[in-house]
Scaffold this motif. Structure first.
Motif, PDB file in Angstrom:
ATOM      1  N   THR A 152       0.827  -1.206   0.000  1.00 15.64           N
ATOM      2  CA  THR A 152       0.000   0.000   0.000  1.00 15.64           C
ATOM      3  C   THR A 152       0.860   1.254   0.000  1.00 15.64           C
ATOM      4  O   THR A 152       0.491   2.276  -0.566  1.00 15.64           O
ATOM      5  N   GLU A 153       2.023   1.142   0.641  1.00 14.85           N
ATOM      6  CA  GLU A 153       2.953   2.267   0.694  1.00 14.85           C
ATOM      7  C   GLU A 153       3.374   2.676  -0.730  1.00 14.85           C
ATOM      8  O   GLU A 153       3.432   3.861  -1.057  1.00 14.85           O
ATOM      9  N   LEU A 154       3.645   1.678  -1.544  1.00 16.64           N
ATOM     10  CA  LEU A 154       4.089   1.955  -2.914  1.00 16.64           C
ATOM     11  C   LEU A 154       2.920   2.401  -3.781  1.00 16.64           C
ATOM     12  O   LEU A 154       3.056   3.319  -4.597  1.00 16.64           O
ATOM     13  N   ASN A 155       1.753   1.750  -3.605  1.00 15.48           N
ATOM     14  CA  ASN A 155       0.577   2.147  -4.381  1.00 15.48           C
ATOM     15  C   ASN A 155       0.208   3.593  -4.114  1.00 15.48           C
ATOM     16  O   ASN A 155      -0.177   4.336  -5.011  1.00 15.48           O
ATOM     17  N   LEU A 156       0.319   3.968  -2.840  1.00 18.12           N
ATOM     18  CA  LEU A 156      -0.044   5.327  -2.430  1.00 18.12           C
ATOM     19  C   LEU A 156       0.843   6.341  -3.145  1.00 18.12           C
ATOM     20  O   LEU A 156       0.346   7.328  -3.711  1.00 18.12           O
ATOM     21  N   ALA A 157       2.160   6.070  -3.131  1.00 21.37           N
ATOM     22  CA  ALA A 157       3.086   6.972  -3.810  1.00 21.37           C
ATOM     23  C   ALA A 157       2.737   7.071  -5.287  1.00 21.37           C
ATOM     24  O   ALA A 157       2.704   8.164  -5.862  1.00 21.37           O
ATOM     25  N   ASP A 158       2.432   5.927  -5.912  1.00 20.89           N
ATOM     26  CA  ASP A 158       2.093   5.929  -7.336  1.00 20.89           C
ATOM     27  C   ASP A 158       0.799   6.699  -7.591  1.00 20.89           C
ATOM     28  O   ASP A 158       0.700   7.481  -8.530  1.00 20.89           O
ATOM     29  N   PHE A 159      -0.213   6.473  -6.735  1.00 21.21           N
ATOM     30  CA  PHE A 159      -1.518   7.089  -6.941  1.00 21.21           C
ATOM     31  C   PHE A 159      -1.416   8.611  -6.875  1.00 21.21           C
ATOM     32  O   PHE A 159      -1.913   9.317  -7.751  1.00 21.21           O
TER      33      PHE A 159
END
Lengths: 429, 338
Positions: free
Chosen positions: B154-161
């Protein structure tokens, strides 16, 4: 009587290695050395074979790949497109920031508390005893979490500052906001920056880093000018002292000349660069502008400083007590006031005792800053040793780098402090 | 002498190396207990109840594997792991398997050397925000402070989003779900983001769940499933087929109530094979012939586990959605026992 007994022929038997005191210590050392080497070899072999079993290789290439995660507090430019190495560097700077802030505050607190604990004033001395014993005897982690919890639970939310009749308001003439997300203070930025950055970049509210987006070059120039003016002021001081020793009269206004030398050039540079204050204000969900001191930083900083300060207080107290009472009495006999006695006679001598243990407490503070993870402060343990390891699966490499960083930092700190120690040590000729 | 030291060293090193690659199933059976890595506490998925017994959707998978491998669903030692410690715990052999909302990704499967045996929950990352802030879409979150568990996808998805939508945010990293909940409720962050099942589970434990809304946007695919170490295929097969068995049992209508009855014999050959009346599936896996009977009678089938822990009748109230059987329009599709 010139006859001499022939020395017995040098016959060497293996048992001599154990029973002959000439060889025994050598034998023991050789055996111990071999055992240590074997243990090291066994550990290394174990690592290699375990890595093979897990099908993992040993490679630092991950440092160059894209990190993909964001870091809230960054002293240098960083985004999720940066590399893992850059993320580690951001973490390292955050660690060093909290270590430097912590050491500075701990020293101030420790010296004050240590001196006051020896005060003749009963209340003051007991209060300091409570502080020292309280902080020294409760684990640091509890203090970090306690301060963090107080900061997040007891302070107003940014939304409480909103509306016509807000529940909370900013203090110090609307320049400082204390919220449960941290403390926002005004930031200095330069309208005529040497680095050529314009206002647009500075007002970018998202860039709420601790050292905001002012050009580092500007600060470098200011620090340079400041250091130069302090050196100048000291030269004036030496000149005045020499004059005083020669003539018996200190040149009039020497003190004000020193003050002027320190202040004026720095102020001129500030004005020349067009320094302006950027006040924090409500923007969207949060406060924007100014410098954002996050709760995690404040909690970690205060806890580390208060905790280590308690130890330093005891070191300072021991140092002062180690100076013979005769020194105080002699100073009083010369007519020095207690204040000057402490500053001119006692503390300089006490420093010799204080510095060596102080070094180890600076080291402790730096290493203890790795407890940052408890409050989500993004130090090197959290970036390189936490998220990077977790996202790349490079535990061994990451932990080795992390250990290496702390080792180097500690050695540098103790090296610098040892140099300082040499300068205050009793000079033996 | 030199030679013997050298040989001795080799022998010692060889012994030390042997320990890791032993078969997990043998180890578990010799130990008489399964070490199962779960989360540190997520209501409905894995959390200790008031008696200190671990309960939940993920916990049931651990119990099912223990029932299959050891014949006893209570022979499980639950090891709470955080997002950061879970993979180290698994790789080092501290736990035999992970059943803790872990997303199946390429890196974890291939580079981190783990084996995802299947998917027990199809999830996606969502955002939860207090209703009073009046935000209706995740696209309005520019400048928000976001609580996020470190060491997660989720940490990476958040940055991408946020990067792909040209928005800024302030991440507040936390270690566990409990810590995130405390920070979120204290208002130290505006938004909490994790898998939407986790958000629903967390919200269910709030004093006033209706004061918080989950944004409609799901910004990622989060297929969650049990994980074992790469390289021990026998153990991987066992965990995989326990999971498939749970799903197949629901499809075939085998429940904890009727499994004993069906085990005595039915006219459905699929059920016959699964429950061990036909074929040698248990012994091929290295376990008892009636392993699926043990599993179903102790924890129920997939549908029963879902309804009991996180279904619509529980405070968490998750709909089956993607996690319905393929016959009901979901993605659950058990491979044949044949």
């Amino acid at each position: 009587m010139t006859s001499m007994t022939e020395p017995p022929a040098e016959s060497f038997r293996l048992s001599q290695l154990i029973y002959d005191t000439r060889y025994r210590s050598m034998t023991i050392q050789v055996v111990a050395f071999i055992l240590i080497l074997l243990a090291l070899f066994w550990l290394g072999r174990n690592i290699v074979s375990n890595l093979e079993d897990l099908g993992k290789d040993f490679d630092f290439g991950f440092l160059g790949s894209r990190a993909g995660y964001d870091i809230n507090q960054r002293l240098i430019e960083y985004s999720n497109d940066s590399t893992h190495a850059r993320a580690a560097l951001v973490g390292i700077l955050n660690t060093l920031l909290v270590a430097v802030l912590g050491c500075a505050l701990a020293t101030v607190l420790g010296v004050i508390a240590g001196v006051l604990r020896l005060s003749n004033n009963w209340i003051v001395a007991r209060l300091m005893a409570v502080y020292v014993e309280g902080f020294r005897n409760i684990p640091l982690l509890l203090w970090i979490i306690l301060i963090f919890a107080v900061m997040t639970e007891a302070t107003p939310r940014p939304s409480d500052f909103r509306g016509d009749r807000p529940e909370a308001s900013m203090i110090l003439g609307d320049s400082v906001a204390i919220t449960n997300r941290g403390v926002y203070i005004p930031n200095v930025f330069f309208t005529r920056s040497l680095g050529g950055n314009e206002m647009a970049e500075v007002t970018d509210s998202a860039e709420a880093t601790v050292i905001a987006s002012s050009s580092g070059l500007d600060w470098f120039v200011i620090i340079l000018v400041f250091v130069a003016s302090i050196l100048g002021a000291r030269a004036i001081g030496r000149w005045a002292t020499a004059k005083q020793e020669a003539t018996g009269i200190r040149p009039a206004g020497a003190f004000w000349m020193q003050v002027g030398t320190v202040v004026v050039p720095s102020v001129i540079v500030f004005l020349a660069l067009g320094a302006t204050l950027d006040f924090p204000g409500l923007r969207g969900f949060n406060f924007g502008g100014g410098i954002h001191l996050r709760n995690s930083l404040i909690a970690l900083w205060l806890a580390l400083a208060l905790y280590t300060g308690a130890f330093i207080a005891e070191i300072v107290r021991a140092g002062i007590l180690s100076v013979s009472k005769g020194q105080t009495e002699a100073a009083f006999a010369l007519g020095l006031r207690p204040n000057r006695t402490m500053n001119l006679v006692i503390l300089p001598q006490a420093l010799r005792v204080i510095i060596p243990p102080l070094i180890s407490h600076y080291l402790n503070l730096t290493k203890n800053s790795s407890l940052a993870i408890a409050v989500g402060y993004m130090d090197v343990r959290s970036t390189l040793g936490g998220i990077t390891i977790n996202q790349t699966g490079r535990e061994l490499e990451g932990m080795l780098l992390l250990g290496l960083f702390y080792l180097v930092t500690s050695l540098v700190i103790s090296g610098v402090m040892n140099i300082y120690n040499k300068s205050v040590m009793l000079k033996e000729r | 002498m030199k030679k013997s030291v050298f040989l001795g060293t080799i022998a010692v090193a060889g012994l030390a190396a042997g320990a890791v690659s032993a078969q997990t199933l043998d180890e578990v059976q010799a130990r008489g207990e399964l070490n199962c890595g779960v989360s540190t506490g997520l209501a409905g998925f894995s959390a200790p109840d008031s008696d200190g017994e671990w309960q939940g959707f993920d916990v049931a998978v651990c119990r099912a594997v223990a029932a299959a491998a050891l014949g006893d669903p209570s022979a499980v030692n639950f090891v709470p792991t955080t997002g950061q410690t879970r993979f180290t715990a698994l790789a080092s052999g501290e736990v035999d398997m992970l059943a803790r909302n872990t997303t199946w990704t390429f890196t974890r499967d291939v580079d981190l050397r783990f084996e995802f045996v299947g998917i027990n929950y199809y999830d996606g990352q969502g955002f939860m925000i207090p209703r009073e802030l009046g935000v209706t879409s995740a696209m309005e979150l520019d400048g928000a402070t976001v609580c996020i568990q470190t060491g997660t996808t989720t940490e990476l998805n958040l940055a991408d989003f946020f990067a792909s939508n040209n928005m800024d945010y302030e991440p507040v990293p936390v270690e566990t779900n409990a810590e995130a909940q405390q920070q979120y409720l204290a208002g130290a962050c505006d938004v909490y983001t994790t898998d939407s099942s986790g958000l629903a589970a967390t919200r269910a434990t709030f004093e006033d769940p209706s004061a918080h809304v989950i944004m409609p946007e799901i910004i990622s695919k989060e297929p969650l499933g049990p994980v074992v170490r790469h390289g021990d295929n026998e153990w991987g097969d066992l965990v995989r087929w326990v999971l498939v068995g749970l799903i197949a049992a629901e499809e075939l209508g085998v429940t904890s109530d009727n499994v004993m009855e069906l085990a005595e014999g039915t006219n459905n050959p699929s059920i016959e094979r699964m429950l061990g009346n036909e074929g040698e599936f248990g012994p091929i896996l290295g376990i008892d012939q009636d392993w699926m009977v043990n599993v179903i009678s102790s924890v129920g089938n997939y549908g029963e586990i879902f309804e009991e822990n996180i279904g619509e009748d529980t405070p968490i109230g998750l709909a089956r959605g993607l996690n319905a059987q393929w016959t009901d329009g979901g993605l659950l599709y058990a491979w044949p026992f044949r």
